[in-house]
Design an enzyme around this catalytic site. Structure first.
Site: not given
Ligand SMILES: NC(=O)c1ccc[n+]([C@@H]2O[C@H](COP(=O)([O-])OP(=O)(O)OC[C@H]3O[C@@H](n4cnc5c(N)ncnc54)[C@H](O)[C@@H]3O)[C@@H](O)[C@H]2O)c1
Ligand SMILES: CCCCC[C@H](O)/C=C/C=C\C=C\C=C\[C@@H](O)[C@@H](O)CCCC(=O)O
Length: 257
Positions: A12, A20, A65, A151, A153, A155
């Site tokens: 990704g 980054a 992946v 999602y 689950a 993570k």
């Molecule tokens: N953005 C958020 O708020 C956030 C917070 C916490 C964790 N994450 C996690 O961070 C990771 C990166 O996400 P992001 O926020 O940078 O999103 P993003 O959509 O900007 O980047 C995701 C990247 O993964 C690639 N990708 C998607 N499916 C793929 C596959 N099957 N095989 C290979 N590459 C694939 C996409 O093409 C993209 O380049 C993810 O695992 C996401 O769950 C994101």
């Molecule tokens: C819909 C946006 C999904 C973003 C997914 C990305 O991975 C970011 C996640 C960021 C924060 C997650 C926080 C989770 C908090 C839990 O521990 C709980 O305290 C939250 C309770 C309130 C709720 O909205 O569920």
């Protein structure tokens, strides 16, 4: 771990957090193989990176992946090109509660496929050099996000899998460290079109939006800095690092003994 001369693989890598992570590893001397399904974004990034860091420190390989075959081929090409794998960042992930089986296949099974495929190349017991794997989970891997149960689950699974692999590696002598990052909200395309991505739970978007207001939003670079810490600090194995705009916290889990 000093990164000069080391080889990293980032899944990704074309956008967001993966981009980054790629940038900070290159800035600190590593060679980086970018794996992604978005060839357009990846090739555009590759062109920029090669202007900054030279022609011979990066490689892009199209890799989904969801495919064990594509992952294994990418790792083999990496070893053929750069001589081995020292660092693996399993970062690829999506948010799609409507296509929840795809979300599981990418976010959790993709991390497992990649981790297991890397063993033959990284494991000191099979001729590897050892190294470190950093998996990208989420704060939703530590507590539930009511608007995206699947999602959440996936993570939670990434956190548990990483910690179990860290323990297995230490007990087996693989020479590989396994750590996981748990960022809160990060300004990337994953957060675009959220209503659609929440599927049957889109009516709960406001609850999560309120959480965004409380927690704030990270930049991808802030997250990548934490990945760099887990890669370079060789005392870190089995760590879950929670990251939010106000700081970061290594998570202490309940002891089962
Ligand atoms: N953005 C958020 O708020 C956030 C917070 C916490 C964790 N994450 C996690 O961070 C990771 C990166 O996400 P992001 O926020 O940078 O999103 P993003 O959509 O900007 O980047 C995701 C990247 O993964 C690639 N990708 C998607 N499916 C793929 C596959 N099957 N095989 C290979 N590459 C694939 C996409 O093409 C993209 O380049 C993810 O695992 C996401 O769950 C994101
Ligand atoms: C819909 C946006 C999904 C973003 C997914 C990305 O991975 C970011 C996640 C960021 C924060 C997650 C926080 C989770 C908090 C839990 O521990 C709980 O305290 C939250 C309770 C309130 C709720 O909205 O569920």
């Amino acid at each position: 771990m000093v990164l000069t001369g080391k080889t990293a693989v980032v899944t990704g890598a074309a956008m967001g957090i993966g981009k980054a992570i790629t940038e900070i590893l290159l800035q600190n001397g590593a060679k980086v193989v970018l794996l992604d399904v978005n060839e357009t974004a990846a090739k555009s990034l590759l062109e920029d990176l090669r202007k900054q860091h030279g022609q011979d420190r990066t490689l892009f390989l199209s890799c989904n992946v969801e495919s064990e075959e594509q992952i294994k081929a990418a790792f083999q090409k990496t070893v053929e090109t750069f001589g081995g794998i020292d660092i693996l960042c399993n970062n690829a992930g999506i948010l799609n509660e409507g296509e929840w089986e795809k979300t599981v296949s990418i976010n959790l099974l993709g991390v497992i496929r990649s981790t297991y495929a890397s063993l033959q190349h990284m494991n000191k017991l099979t001729g590897g050099r050892g190294g470190v794997i950093v998996n990208t989970a989420s704060m939703a891997g530590l507590g539930p996000l009511l608007s995206c149960p699947v999602y959440t689950a996936t993570k939670h699974g990434v956190v548990g899998f990483t910690r179990a692999m860290a323990a297995a590696s230490a007990a087996s002598g693989y020479g590989i460290r396994y750590n996981v990052i748990c960022p809160s909200f990060v300004q990337t395309e994953l957060l675009d079109n959220i209503t659609l991505k929440l599927g049957q739970f889109s009516h709960l978007e406001d609850a999560t939006q309120q959480l965004v207001e409380v927690l704030g939003i990270l930049t991808p670079s802030e997250v990548a800095q934490c990945v760099f810490e887990l890669v370079t600090d060789e005392t870190k194995n089995g760590e879950a690092l929670m990251i939010f705009p106000k700081g970061k916290q290594y998570i202490t889990f309940p002891s089962m003994q």
